[in-house]
Design an enzyme around this catalytic site. Structure first.
Site, PDB file in Angstrom:
ATOM      1  N   MET A  59       4.441  26.789  75.097  1.00 33.59           N
ATOM      2  CA  MET A  59       6.113  27.426  74.199  1.00 33.59           C
ATOM      3  C   MET A  59       6.422  28.948  75.095  1.00 33.59           C
ATOM      4  O   MET A  59       6.564  29.029  74.712  1.00 33.59           O
ATOM      5  CB  MET A  59       6.084  27.331  72.977  1.00 33.59           C
TER       6      MET A  59
ATOM      7  N   SER B 160      11.660  28.236  77.685  1.00 30.75           N
ATOM      8  CA  SER B 160      10.859  26.903  77.017  1.00 30.75           C
ATOM      9  C   SER B 160      11.587  26.113  76.487  1.00 30.75           C
ATOM     10  O   SER B 160      11.580  24.310  76.460  1.00 30.75           O
ATOM     11  CB  SER B 160       9.756  27.212  75.601  1.00 30.75           C
TER      12      SER B 160
ATOM     13  N   VAL C 170      12.416  33.453  73.000  1.00 31.25           N
ATOM     14  CA  VAL C 170      11.982  34.793  73.183  1.00 31.25           C
ATOM     15  C   VAL C 170      11.569  35.598  73.770  1.00 31.25           C
ATOM     16  O   VAL C 170      11.179  37.085  73.558  1.00 31.25           O
ATOM     17  CB  VAL C 170      10.626  34.411  71.969  1.00 31.25           C
ATOM     18  N   GLY C 171      11.744  34.557  74.742  1.00 34.64           N
ATOM     19  CA  GLY C 171      11.519  36.221  76.572  1.00 34.64           C
ATOM     20  C   GLY C 171      12.750  35.025  76.996  1.00 34.64           C
ATOM     21  O   GLY C 171      12.333  35.427  78.591  1.00 34.64           O
ATOM     22  N   GLY C 172      13.785  34.843  76.318  1.00 36.63           N
ATOM     23  CA  GLY C 172      13.669  33.800  77.565  1.00 36.63           C
ATOM     24  C   GLY C 172      14.175  32.152  77.302  1.00 36.63           C
ATOM     25  O   GLY C 172      14.742  31.798  78.637  1.00 36.63           O
ATOM     26  N   SER C 173      13.657  31.867  76.559  1.00 35.85           N
ATOM     27  CA  SER C 173      13.510  30.266  76.390  1.00 35.85           C
ATOM     28  C   SER C 173      15.020  28.948  76.743  1.00 35.85           C
ATOM     29  O   SER C 173      15.224  28.319  76.748  1.00 35.85           O
ATOM     30  CB  SER C 173      12.910  30.161  75.527  1.00 35.85           C
TER      31      SER C 173
ATOM     32  N   LYS D 263      15.791  20.906  70.497  1.00 34.59           N
ATOM     33  CA  LYS D 263      14.627  21.215  70.946  1.00 34.59           C
ATOM     34  C   LYS D 263      13.223  20.882  70.332  1.00 34.59           C
ATOM     35  O   LYS D 263      13.578  20.279  69.014  1.00 34.59           O
ATOM     36  CB  LYS D 263      13.956  22.466  71.508  1.00 34.59           C
TER      37      LYS D 263
END
Length: 549
Positions: A192, A218, A239-242, A143
């Site tokens: 992001m 992201s 951090v939230g589903g990235s 990434k």
């Protein structure tokens, strides 16, 4: 930095954009560039067949980069001398070049350095008869947010172009020491914090499987790279589903570990260094099989990363596994938003297959509607009112891309210290509620949707409620692809009754024709720090859901 040395001086963000994209294009060899006749007609859905029709890859290279191999078996083939590192890396560089030209996947292209590294690996293998490590000759992508010496780490900010890093991130150094060859970095969203991959520096990435739908974010460029098989294994952050949203959107496997399993130190920050929202970001792999995710994790842990990253916890992945029964599977069919028909079918078919194979399945009831979790997470993600991205973007005057507004974070105000404490208290209460339900159900793993839909049109994946909950409570999860949307099997729900306005809006997005072919995936969750057992359990579950051995 002096004014004369400032690479941004005197240039508009549009001029910087053009220069950066020209630099990226120059790093693809001319003989690997698609001719006009190679591009598929307007409206083509699946971009992947072009790699076989364009003539850039030989039959042998198509085999190397195709479905015959995952990273684990490819590493074994190189170690057995079936392929040289150079021919494997060349094949994947070519495929990545094709995939990028079709889907705008890559950011920093490292083909020249990668080929040189592969040649050196071959020299070592020839002279010693041994591989340098378990990833010898395996092409990888990372990434955009990781550093590689000599290459930019823009994170999608125009203010960071033409400022090469003077170091390589420790995780990247670790896999390179194990023999991996990193061939490129992959695209991300501006800020992001968006479930799409679009920024002013590199543009928007396109889903290789269903080109008019989002790649997710992201780590969306990485999800697309794996779907097109631009590398054998990719690395994202979550951090939230990235990691999980792009894996699901592109039909590949992904793993979000518990905090402390995989090192993340020394990556290129997208926010203020030292900030602590209470929701920890983690690094995780995206690849072609569950065993690849476990293979990567085992290699990383064997390098004892706790010796260079103080956040990594020793010994939690190295203990003997003692369970002597099939995992008991909890299941969540829906919470907060009713999933689209393809997702409902994916969950129900998965449950039926597991029950037929002798797995015990139990209903799991979350302590709150998942929309309440989103309220907590969005406030914690914006403690500073997104002052960091605002500062970076102001340096060049670049505007927010549309998806930054659509996700709903940009307008949220900064929080006071007292408000921060209050929101973290709510996060702690959520963690306690989830733990209590886990203990009540007595499940070993939990099966549930990744989202309320498959991949959607770009910028429209605005609800991360099914993924961010596991960041808030820090449980590990794995994404397993289980099929594709089919208009005949997944017609509109004519009897749908909305629970609320958001539910009505979500269901209104569904059109069977638009979503035809979109990957369907399930999310499998394990208890906090139970990553080693989770990876083993998912291997067993995946064998049932997909027939993989």
């Amino acid at each position: 930095m002096t004014a004369s040395a400032n690479p941004l001086a005197g240039k508009t963000w549009k001029e910087l954009q053009a220069a950066k994209q020209a630099e990226r294009a120059s790093r693809i060899p001319e003989e690997w560039k698609l001719k006009p006749e190679h591009f598929p007609p307007e409206g083509t859905v699946d971009m992947r067949p072009v790699v076989k029709t364009c003539g850039i890859l030989s039959e042998r290279e198509l085999k190397i980069t195709g479905d015959d191999y995952d990273a684990t078996s490819l590493a074994a083939a190189v170690a057995a001398g079936e392929y040289t590192a150079l021919e494997v890396v060349t094949a994947f560089c070519k495929r990545a070049a094709v995939g990028h030209q079709l889907c705008n996947i890559l950011t920093e292209i490292m083909f020249t350095d990668a080929l040189e590294q592969a040649a050196k690996l071959d020299e070592i293998f020839k002279s010693t008869g041994k591989v340098v490590g378990p990833l010898h000759g395996v092409p990888m992508t990372f990434k955009e947010c990781f550093h590689f010496k000599g290459y930019d780490s823009t994170n999608g900010y125009m203010a960071r172009v033409f400022q090469p890093s003077d170091k390589t991130s420790p995780l990247a150094e670790l896999v390179q020491a194990a023999g991996a060859v990193v061939i490129a970095k992959t695209n991300v969203p501006q800020t992001m914090l968006v479930a799409d991959s679009h920024n002013n520096v590199f543009g928007r990435s396109k889903n290789p499987v269903v080109s008019h739908l989002t790649t997710g974010g992201s780590s969306g460029g990485e999800g697309a790279a794996q779907a097109f098989r631009c590398s054998a294994l990719g690395i994202g952050t979550d951090v939230g589903g990235s990691v999980r949203i792009p894996a699901a959107a592109n039909g590949v496997y992904g793993y979000k570990p518990s905090y402390g399993v995989i090192p993340m130190t020394g990556y290129s920050y997208s926010g203020w260094t030292g900030s602590n929202t209470g929701i920890p970001a983690v690094t995780g792999p995206i690849g072609h099989s569950i065993r690849d995710l476990a293979f990567f994790t085992k290699i990383v842990r064997a390098a004892k990363p706790w010796n260079f990253d103080p956040a990594v916890i020793p010994n939690i992945m190295e203990l003997p596994l003692t369970r002597d029964h099939k995992p008991i599977v909890g299941v969540i069919h829906q919470s907060g938003l009713k999933p689209h028909p393809p997702i409902r079918r994916g969950i129900s078919e998965s449950v039926s297959k597991l029950q037929a194979a002798g797995f015990e399945v139990r209903d799991f009831n979350l302590p709150v509607d998942l929309r309440a979790v989103r309220t907590i997470s969005e406030q914690l993600f914006t403690l500073d009112g997104l002052s960091y991205p605002r500062k970076e973007m102001a340096k060049t005057g670049e505007p927010p891309v549309p998806s930054v507004h659509e996700i709903g974070f940009w307008e949220l105000p900064p929080k006071t210290q007292e408000e921060t404490w209050a929101w973290n208290t709510k996060r702690g209460e959520l963690a306690k509620g989830v733990l209590d339900e886990w203990v009540r159900v007595r499940c070993d793993v939990l099966l549930m949707p990744v989202g309320a839909h498959t991949a959607v049109p770009p910028g429209k994946w605005t609800s991360d409620i099914y993924t961010v909950v596991w960041n808030c409570v820090d449980y590990p999860t794995v994404i397993v692809p289980v099929g594709n949307a089919d208009p005949e099997k997944d017609p509109r729900d004519e009897e749908f009754k909305a629970m609320h306005e958001a539910d009505e809006s979500n269901q209104a997005m569904y059109d069977p024709a638009i979503y035809k072919g979109a990957p369907i995936a399930v999310q499998i969750v394990g208890p906090r720090l139970g990553d080693q057992q989770l990876l083993k359990d998912v291997e067993m579950i995946d064998a049932v859901l997909n027939g993989n051995k």
